[in-house]
Scaffold this motif. Structure first.
Motif, PDB file in Angstrom:
ATOM      1  N   LEU A 105      -9.552   1.221   5.840  1.00 42.29           N
ATOM      2  CA  LEU A 105      -9.585   2.527   6.669  1.00 42.29           C
ATOM      3  C   LEU A 105     -10.056   3.483   5.846  1.00 42.29           C
ATOM      4  O   LEU A 105     -10.686   4.602   6.340  1.00 42.29           O
ATOM      5  N   VAL A 106      -9.867   3.554   4.443  1.00 42.53           N
ATOM      6  CA  VAL A 106     -10.555   4.291   3.812  1.00 42.53           C
ATOM      7  C   VAL A 106     -12.136   4.142   3.719  1.00 42.53           C
ATOM      8  O   VAL A 106     -12.814   5.219   3.789  1.00 42.53           O
ATOM      9  N   ASP A 107     -12.786   3.099   3.580  1.00 41.25           N
ATOM     10  CA  ASP A 107     -13.911   2.823   3.709  1.00 41.25           C
ATOM     11  C   ASP A 107     -14.524   3.065   5.020  1.00 41.25           C
ATOM     12  O   ASP A 107     -15.696   3.553   5.157  1.00 41.25           O
ATOM     13  N   ALA A 108     -13.712   2.945   6.035  1.00 45.52           N
ATOM     14  CA  ALA A 108     -14.097   3.440   7.550  1.00 45.52           C
ATOM     15  C   ALA A 108     -14.363   4.951   7.662  1.00 45.52           C
ATOM     16  O   ALA A 108     -14.725   5.398   8.551  1.00 45.52           O
ATOM     17  N   GLY A 109     -13.659   5.685   6.636  1.00 49.81           N
ATOM     18  CA  GLY A 109     -13.585   7.412   6.677  1.00 49.81           C
ATOM     19  C   GLY A 109     -12.450   7.578   7.771  1.00 49.81           C
ATOM     20  O   GLY A 109     -12.429   8.856   8.065  1.00 49.81           O
ATOM     21  N   VAL A 110     -11.574   6.915   7.781  1.00 48.48           N
ATOM     22  CA  VAL A 110     -10.344   7.130   8.750  1.00 48.48           C
ATOM     23  C   VAL A 110      -9.362   7.764   7.871  1.00 48.48           C
ATOM     24  O   VAL A 110      -8.504   8.740   8.319  1.00 48.48           O
ATOM     25  N   LEU A 111      -9.066   7.431   6.468  1.00 46.50           N
ATOM     26  CA  LEU A 111      -8.167   8.187   5.705  1.00 46.50           C
ATOM     27  C   LEU A 111      -8.868   8.253   4.345  1.00 46.50           C
ATOM     28  O   LEU A 111      -9.775   7.872   4.146  1.00 46.50           O
ATOM     29  N   ALA A 112      -8.258   9.488   3.803  1.00 45.95           N
ATOM     30  CA  ALA A 112      -8.528   9.977   2.444  1.00 45.95           C
ATOM     31  C   ALA A 112      -8.106   8.903   1.378  1.00 45.95           C
ATOM     32  O   ALA A 112      -7.097   8.137   1.676  1.00 45.95           O
ATOM     33  N   ALA A 113      -8.766   8.638   0.234  1.00 44.93           N
ATOM     34  CA  ALA A 113      -8.164   7.927  -0.857  1.00 44.93           C
ATOM     35  C   ALA A 113      -6.619   8.219  -1.168  1.00 44.93           C
ATOM     36  O   ALA A 113      -6.328   9.353  -1.351  1.00 44.93           O
ATOM     37  N   ARG A 114      -5.850   6.976  -1.485  1.00 44.37           N
ATOM     38  CA  ARG A 114      -4.516   7.551  -1.836  1.00 44.37           C
ATOM     39  C   ARG A 114      -4.349   7.897  -3.325  1.00 44.37           C
ATOM     40  O   ARG A 114      -5.001   7.653  -4.291  1.00 44.37           O
ATOM     41  N   PRO A 115      -3.661   9.016  -3.303  1.00 37.65           N
ATOM     42  CA  PRO A 115      -3.384   9.449  -4.686  1.00 37.65           C
ATOM     43  C   PRO A 115      -2.607   8.690  -5.730  1.00 37.65           C
ATOM     44  O   PRO A 115      -1.748   7.915  -5.074  1.00 37.65           O
ATOM     45  N   SER A 116      -2.714   8.784  -6.946  1.00 37.29           N
ATOM     46  CA  SER A 116      -2.236   7.972  -7.962  1.00 37.29           C
ATOM     47  C   SER A 116      -0.771   8.660  -8.099  1.00 37.29           C
ATOM     48  O   SER A 116      -0.573   9.715  -8.577  1.00 37.29           O
ATOM     49  N   VAL A 117       0.350   7.960  -7.972  1.00 40.79           N
ATOM     50  CA  VAL A 117       1.513   8.578  -8.297  1.00 40.79           C
ATOM     51  C   VAL A 117       2.234   7.494  -8.914  1.00 40.79           C
ATOM     52  O   VAL A 117       2.486   6.225  -8.770  1.00 40.79           O
ATOM     53  N   PRO A 118       3.112   7.903 -10.061  1.00 41.19           N
ATOM     54  CA  PRO A 118       3.731   6.942 -10.803  1.00 41.19           C
ATOM     55  C   PRO A 118       5.397   6.621 -10.144  1.00 41.19           C
ATOM     56  O   PRO A 118       5.687   7.385  -9.197  1.00 41.19           O
ATOM     57  N   GLU A 119       5.597   5.471 -10.514  1.00 45.76           N
ATOM     58  CA  GLU A 119       6.978   4.908  -9.735  1.00 45.76           C
ATOM     59  C   GLU A 119       8.072   5.296 -10.664  1.00 45.76           C
ATOM     60  O   GLU A 119       7.996   4.597 -12.012  1.00 45.76           O
ATOM     61  N   PRO A 120       9.209   5.981 -10.242  1.00 48.46           N
ATOM     62  CA  PRO A 120       9.928   6.338 -10.955  1.00 48.46           C
ATOM     63  C   PRO A 120      10.902   5.038 -11.007  1.00 48.46           C
ATOM     64  O   PRO A 120      11.170   4.187 -10.093  1.00 48.46           O
ATOM     65  N   ARG A 121      11.704   4.869 -12.204  1.00 48.53           N
ATOM     66  CA  ARG A 121      12.323   3.464 -12.510  1.00 48.53           C
ATOM     67  C   ARG A 121      13.504   3.402 -11.505  1.00 48.53           C
ATOM     68  O   ARG A 121      14.056   2.273 -11.314  1.00 48.53           O
ATOM     69  N   THR A 122      14.254   4.559 -11.300  1.00 45.44           N
ATOM     70  CA  THR A 122      15.317   4.488 -10.370  1.00 45.44           C
ATOM     71  C   THR A 122      14.807   4.071  -8.998  1.00 45.44           C
ATOM     72  O   THR A 122      15.805   3.364  -8.258  1.00 45.44           O
ATOM     73  N   HIS A 123      13.573   4.042  -8.250  1.00 44.72           N
ATOM     74  CA  HIS A 123      13.373   3.632  -7.377  1.00 44.72           C
ATOM     75  C   HIS A 123      13.599   1.873  -7.174  1.00 44.72           C
ATOM     76  O   HIS A 123      13.860   1.452  -6.075  1.00 44.72           O
ATOM     77  N   ARG A 124      13.303   1.120  -8.101  1.00 46.22           N
ATOM     78  CA  ARG A 124      13.405  -0.175  -8.438  1.00 46.22           C
ATOM     79  C   ARG A 124      14.919  -0.597  -8.187  1.00 46.22           C
ATOM     80  O   ARG A 124      15.588  -1.539  -7.565  1.00 46.22           O
ATOM     81  N   ARG A 125      15.829   0.261  -8.861  1.00 47.12           N
ATOM     82  CA  ARG A 125      17.217  -0.076  -8.905  1.00 47.12           C
ATOM     83  C   ARG A 125      17.828   0.274  -7.391  1.00 47.12           C
ATOM     84  O   ARG A 125      18.442  -0.534  -6.888  1.00 47.12           O
ATOM     85  N   MET A 155       4.923  -1.488  -4.295  1.00 41.47           N
ATOM     86  CA  MET A 155       5.217  -1.451  -2.952  1.00 41.47           C
ATOM     87  C   MET A 155       6.458  -1.979  -2.732  1.00 41.47           C
ATOM     88  O   MET A 155       6.773  -3.223  -3.499  1.00 41.47           O
ATOM     89  N   TYR A 156       7.369  -1.624  -1.897  1.00 44.35           N
ATOM     90  CA  TYR A 156       8.625  -2.215  -1.612  1.00 44.35           C
ATOM     91  C   TYR A 156       8.563  -2.824  -0.507  1.00 44.35           C
ATOM     92  O   TYR A 156       8.392  -2.332   0.539  1.00 44.35           O
ATOM     93  N   VAL A 157       9.150  -4.223  -0.348  1.00 46.73           N
ATOM     94  CA  VAL A 157       8.886  -5.083   1.088  1.00 46.73           C
ATOM     95  C   VAL A 157      10.261  -5.798   1.161  1.00 46.73           C
ATOM     96  O   VAL A 157      10.935  -6.344   0.569  1.00 46.73           O
ATOM     97  N   ALA A 158      10.409  -5.549   2.651  1.00 46.17           N
ATOM     98  CA  ALA A 158      11.603  -6.528   3.108  1.00 46.17           C
ATOM     99  C   ALA A 158      11.052  -7.369   4.281  1.00 46.17           C
ATOM    100  O   ALA A 158      10.405  -6.625   5.236  1.00 46.17           O
ATOM    101  N   THR A 159      11.785  -8.364   4.703  1.00 40.06           N
ATOM    102  CA  THR A 159      11.388  -9.031   6.127  1.00 40.06           C
ATOM    103  C   THR A 159      12.527  -9.352   6.761  1.00 40.06           C
ATOM    104  O   THR A 159      13.776  -9.817   5.977  1.00 40.06           O
ATOM    105  N   THR A 160      12.855  -8.988   7.857  1.00 33.40           N
ATOM    106  CA  THR A 160      13.911  -9.425   8.659  1.00 33.40           C
ATOM    107  C   THR A 160      13.474  -9.992  10.062  1.00 33.40           C
ATOM    108  O   THR A 160      12.450  -9.583  10.761  1.00 33.40           O
ATOM    109  N   SER A 161      14.659 -10.733  10.751  1.00 34.02           N
ATOM    110  CA  SER A 161      14.396 -11.189  12.078  1.00 34.02           C
ATOM    111  C   SER A 161      15.749 -11.165  12.696  1.00 34.02           C
ATOM    112  O   SER A 161      16.660 -11.219  12.193  1.00 34.02           O
ATOM    113  N   ARG A 162      15.777 -11.289  14.017  1.00 36.18           N
ATOM    114  CA  ARG A 162      16.883 -11.198  14.842  1.00 36.18           C
ATOM    115  C   ARG A 162      16.564 -11.920  16.540  1.00 36.18           C
ATOM    116  O   ARG A 162      15.502 -11.381  16.827  1.00 36.18           O
ATOM    117  N   ALA A 163      17.562 -12.262  16.721  1.00 38.56           N
ATOM    118  CA  ALA A 163      17.289 -12.999  18.152  1.00 38.56           C
ATOM    119  C   ALA A 163      18.087 -12.323  19.024  1.00 38.56           C
ATOM    120  O   ALA A 163      19.309 -11.609  18.866  1.00 38.56           O
TER     121      ALA A 163
END
Length: 285
Positions: free
Chosen positions: A148-168, A1-9
């Motif tokens: 959400l999966v357990d509550a029946g709202v969402l289907a389970a997430r498929p397994s997807v390999p992460e390309p190395r270019t994504h981190r770059r 997962m790719y995470v970023a945090t920002t704030s602005r006044a």
């Protein structure tokens, strides 16, 4: 997962902070706001329809959707097209306010939904508590998804390999997102990733296709985000419109007014007045 945090006044009292988390088949935005009002009627529709749904969980504040007021904690499940702007035929009239406002936005492929989105949807009782864990970071987001999966709202997430270019690529995107740089160009992104602009454009296209992101392309996403921030910033009554325009990179009030006009919206002065009316009416409910 790719995470970023920002704030602005925005002025002395307005503040906006968000943490975004992007992953395969799911993206999340954890939002804190004070002293600001958001109204979808002043944002143009998406340039093209997306096959995605949006779950909005309100943890603090007030939300009005098509005239119906929701007090926290509550949740709304919509097609993303309906959430993003008032120009689309299926769009809802969306206004929210709060001191503070705290919410979680989840976007995911519509194909993952096991329930029908819309006004008749009722969230599972455990959803607000599960959504609150998302503010704890990446593990909290995954915990919310599993709830959400357990509550029946969402289907389970498929397994997807992460390309190395994504981190770059993300190593170049994340500083721009953290600094709330709405003027960063594709060339600047390419320089940060250490590749050519053509290569960066290709990598970005692959990233968008394989990761659930709240945008389509670099230029379109920054243009649209600037407009949304301008609309929200106009609700900060003590912030001069000229200062808001410069802070968002428009350069002048005329340039920002032109962007509003090109998007089919009223002038910034009129938007400010109408946001004040909407915020006062909703806060009084």
């Amino acid at each position: 997962m790719y995470v970023a945090t920002t704030s602005r006044a925005f002025g002395r009292h307005g503040r906006f902070a968000v943490t975004i988390a992007l992953g395969p088949a799911l993206s999340a935005a954890m939002v804190h706001r004070r002293g600001l009002v958001y109204a979808s009627r002043f944002v143009p529709p998406l340039p093209r329809s997306r096959s995605r749904a949006l779950l909005y969980v309100l943890l603090a504040g007030r939300l009005r959707v098509d005239g119906v007021v929701h007090a926290a904690p509550s949740a709304v499940l919509l097609d993303e097209d309906a959430f993003e702007g008032q120009g689309a035929r299926t769009a809802v009239d969306w206004v929210n306010v709060g001191e503070p406002l705290q919410a979680v936005e989840l976007r995911f492929p519509r194909a993952r939904l096991r329930v029908a989105p819309g006004p008749s949807w009722r969230p599972p009782a455990e959803l607000p508590a599960a959504a609150a864990t998302a503010f704890d970071g990446e593990h909290g987001v995954w915990a919310l998804e599993q709830a959400l999966v357990d509550a029946g709202v969402l289907a389970a997430r498929p397994s997807v390999p992460e390309p190395r270019t994504h981190r770059r690529l993300w190593s170049a995107v994340e500083p721009l997102a953290r600094a709330f740089n709405l003027l960063g160009s594709l060339d600047e992104l390419a320089a940060g990733a250490g590749v050519s602009s053509r290569h960066a454009s290709r990598d970005l296209g692959e990233f968008i296709r394989s990761v659930t992101v709240p945008f389509e392309g670099w230029r379109e996403s920054t243009r649209r985000l600037r407009l949304k921030m301008a609309v929200m910033g106009l609700s900060a009554a003590d912030l001069p419109i000229s200062e808001l325009a410069r802070g968002l990179g428009y350069g002048s009030v005329d340039a920002m007014s032109r962007a509003f006009r090109d998007a089919g919206q009223p002038s910034p002065t009129e938007v400010r007045a109408r946001l004040r009316e909407l915020g006062d009416a909703l806060a009084a409910r």
